[in-house]
Design a protein around this motif. Structure first.
Motif, short mmCIF file in Angstrom:
data_model
loop_
_atom_site.label_atom_id
_atom_site.label_comp_id
_atom_site.label_asym_id
_atom_site.label_seq_id
_atom_site.Cartn_x
_atom_site.Cartn_y
_atom_site.Cartn_z
N ASN A 186 0.78 -1.23 0.00
CA ASN A 186 0.00 0.00 0.00
C ASN A 186 0.81 1.28 0.00
O ASN A 186 0.32 2.33 -0.41
CB ASN A 186 -0.94 0.02 1.21
CG ASN A 186 -2.04 -1.01 1.10
OD1 ASN A 186 -2.68 -1.14 0.06
ND2 ASN A 186 -2.28 -1.76 2.17
N GLU A 187 2.06 1.23 0.45
CA GLU A 187 2.85 2.45 0.61
C GLU A 187 3.99 2.60 -0.39
O GLU A 187 4.69 3.62 -0.39
CB GLU A 187 3.41 2.53 2.03
CG GLU A 187 2.35 2.56 3.12
CD GLU A 187 1.46 3.79 3.03
OE1 GLU A 187 1.93 4.82 2.50
OE2 GLU A 187 0.31 3.73 3.47
N SER A 188 4.22 1.60 -1.22
CA SER A 188 5.22 1.67 -2.29
C SER A 188 6.60 2.12 -1.82
O SER A 188 7.13 3.15 -2.28
CB SER A 188 4.74 2.62 -3.40
OG SER A 188 3.49 2.21 -3.90
N PRO A 189 7.24 1.37 -0.91
CA PRO A 189 8.60 1.75 -0.49
C PRO A 189 9.60 1.54 -1.63
O PRO A 189 9.34 0.78 -2.56
CB PRO A 189 8.87 0.79 0.68
CG PRO A 189 8.03 -0.41 0.38
CD PRO A 189 6.78 0.12 -0.27
N ASP A 190 10.74 2.20 -1.52
CA ASP A 190 11.80 2.04 -2.51
C ASP A 190 12.73 0.88 -2.17
O ASP A 190 13.44 0.36 -3.04
CB ASP A 190 12.62 3.32 -2.61
CG ASP A 190 11.78 4.49 -3.08
OD1 ASP A 190 11.32 4.45 -4.23
OD2 ASP A 190 11.58 5.43 -2.29
N LEU A 191 12.73 0.46 -0.90
CA LEU A 191 13.62 -0.59 -0.43
C LEU A 191 13.03 -1.18 0.85
O LEU A 191 12.40 -0.47 1.63
CB LEU A 191 15.01 -0.02 -0.15
CG LEU A 191 16.05 -0.90 0.56
CD1 LEU A 191 16.42 -2.11 -0.29
CD2 LEU A 191 17.30 -0.09 0.89
N ILE A 192 13.26 -2.48 1.07
CA ILE A 192 12.78 -3.14 2.29
C ILE A 192 13.96 -3.78 3.00
O ILE A 192 14.73 -4.53 2.39
CB ILE A 192 11.72 -4.20 1.96
CG1 ILE A 192 10.52 -3.57 1.25
CG2 ILE A 192 11.26 -4.93 3.23
CD1 ILE A 192 9.51 -4.57 0.71
N LEU A 193 14.09 -3.48 4.28
CA LEU A 193 15.05 -4.17 5.16
C LEU A 193 14.24 -5.18 5.97
O LEU A 193 13.40 -4.80 6.78
CB LEU A 193 15.75 -3.17 6.09
CG LEU A 193 16.51 -2.03 5.41
CD1 LEU A 193 17.13 -1.12 6.46
CD2 LEU A 193 17.59 -2.58 4.48
N LEU A 194 14.51 -6.47 5.76
CA LEU A 194 13.62 -7.51 6.24
C LEU A 194 14.32 -8.51 7.14
O LEU A 194 15.25 -9.21 6.71
CB LEU A 194 13.01 -8.24 5.03
CG LEU A 194 12.08 -9.42 5.28
CD1 LEU A 194 10.82 -8.96 6.03
CD2 LEU A 194 11.70 -10.09 3.97
N ASP A 195 13.87 -8.59 8.39
CA ASP A 195 14.36 -9.61 9.31
C ASP A 195 13.72 -10.95 8.94
O ASP A 195 12.59 -11.00 8.42
CB ASP A 195 13.99 -9.22 10.74
CG ASP A 195 14.57 -10.17 11.77
OD1 ASP A 195 15.61 -10.81 11.48
OD2 ASP A 195 14.00 -10.29 12.86
N LEU A 196 14.44 -12.04 9.19
CA LEU A 196 13.90 -13.35 8.85
C LEU A 196 12.98 -13.92 9.92
O LEU A 196 11.98 -14.56 9.62
CB LEU A 196 15.05 -14.34 8.60
CG LEU A 196 15.74 -14.26 7.24
CD1 LEU A 196 16.79 -15.35 7.13
CD2 LEU A 196 14.72 -14.40 6.11
#
Length: 305
Positions: free
Chosen positions: A43-53
């Motif tokens: 919904n927010e269209s980020p440019d990059l995601i930092l994702l914990d597993l």
């Protein structure tokens, strides 16, 4: 400003990353579980995601898998995890992650990876833009129309908010071209774009749909807002003649609007058919410069084909 989604269930780590990113000039979104991460990304269209597993509700691996399948545009993902075994890194990258960083990490390294990923994304975005941009007018072309329409239909369904389109076709354009030549026709198109662009919101998407036909996609705009733009667009086209010091010609236009969802439009296919019918379902030899018998914009929607 680039917008980065940070996903981590450890609040102290999340806050530290968010603080450093903001200090470096980035905008941030945060989520502490996988379900919220998916909703924010869509919904927010980020440019990059930092994702914990290791996340509650939905694992980081599953979040990555779903987003790579469901996002309509390229959004890079850096997995940030305490799992440092080789097989964990390979699994994350195979799932679609674009980079993998193990905890604990130095914040300067994270920022360097963020910069590198965003540089690569910008290169890809620029390459993509050349394929979806009209070379004459500099606005989007018809190839981008279907891509963006699909995005907006999906977003409207998820958020429960309508969006609208305005369609505009110049009257008398081809007859003017037969009399004045190709260079003059191109100048008309450039001047049309110059007149209409100031009327648009920053979020509006301006598209050259066909030779002398245009579409404006208006996110989160209802029928009333679309009809208001249509009236102002017609006024801008008819405000003064087109041309240059050597020759000028007065042109009119057909203008229509449609909204999604509505009584007549319940899915993307119906929206596409409606727009194409309005723009392509009329005779190519139109009424001429003075647009005889023009009706108010809100009454110009054609019957559903």
């Amino acid at each position: 400003m680039h917008k980065i989604l940070i996903v981590d269930d450890e609040e102290d780590i999340l806050e530290n990353i968010e603080t450093r990113l903001k200090m470096s000039g980035y905008g941030t979104l945060t989520a502490t579980n996988g379900a919220d991460a998916i909703n924010l990304a869509l919904n927010e269209s980020p440019d990059l995601i930092l994702l914990d597993l290791t996340l509650p509700k939905v694992s980081g691996m599953e979040v990555c898998k779903q987003l790579k399948a469901r996002l309509s545009t390229f959004v890079p993902i850096i997995m940030v995890s305490g799992k440092s075994e080789l097989e964990d890194k390979i699994a994350g990258l195979d799932q679609g992650a674009d980079d993998y960083l193990t905890k604990p990490f130095h914040m300067d390294e994270l920022l360097a990876r963020v910069r590198a990923i965003l540089r690569n994304k910008q290169i890809l975005d620029d390459m993509k833009k050349t394929t979806v941009t009209d070379s004459l007018t500099g606005i989007y072309n018809r190839r981008y129309f279907l891509v963006r329409l699909e995005e907006e239909c999906g977003r409207a369904q998820r958020r429960g908010r309508a969006f609208s389109c305005m369609m505009l076709a110049l009257n008398g354009y081809r007859d003017a071209g037969e009399r004045c030549g190709q260079d003059f026709m191109e100048e008309i198109l450039k001047q049309t774009v110059s007149r209409l662009r100031p009327l648009l919101q920053e979020s509006d998407v301006f598209i050259r749909f066909g030779e002398e036909k245009f579409v404006v996609i208006m996110p989160e705009t209802g029928a009333e807002g679309a009809q208001d733009l249509a009236k102002r667009a017609r006024e801008a086209v008819r405000a003064e003649p087109f041309g240059d010091a050597a020759q000028t010609i007065a042109l009119g236009c057909r203008v229509g609007t449609c909204s999604f969802p509505s009584d007549r439009i319940e899915n993307m296919n119906q929206m596409t058919e409606y727009i194409e019918f309005f723009l392509l379902g009329h005779s190519s030899h139109d009424p001429g410069p003075e647009e005889a018998g023009a009706e108010p914009a809100e009454n110009l929607e054609p019957e559903t084909p």
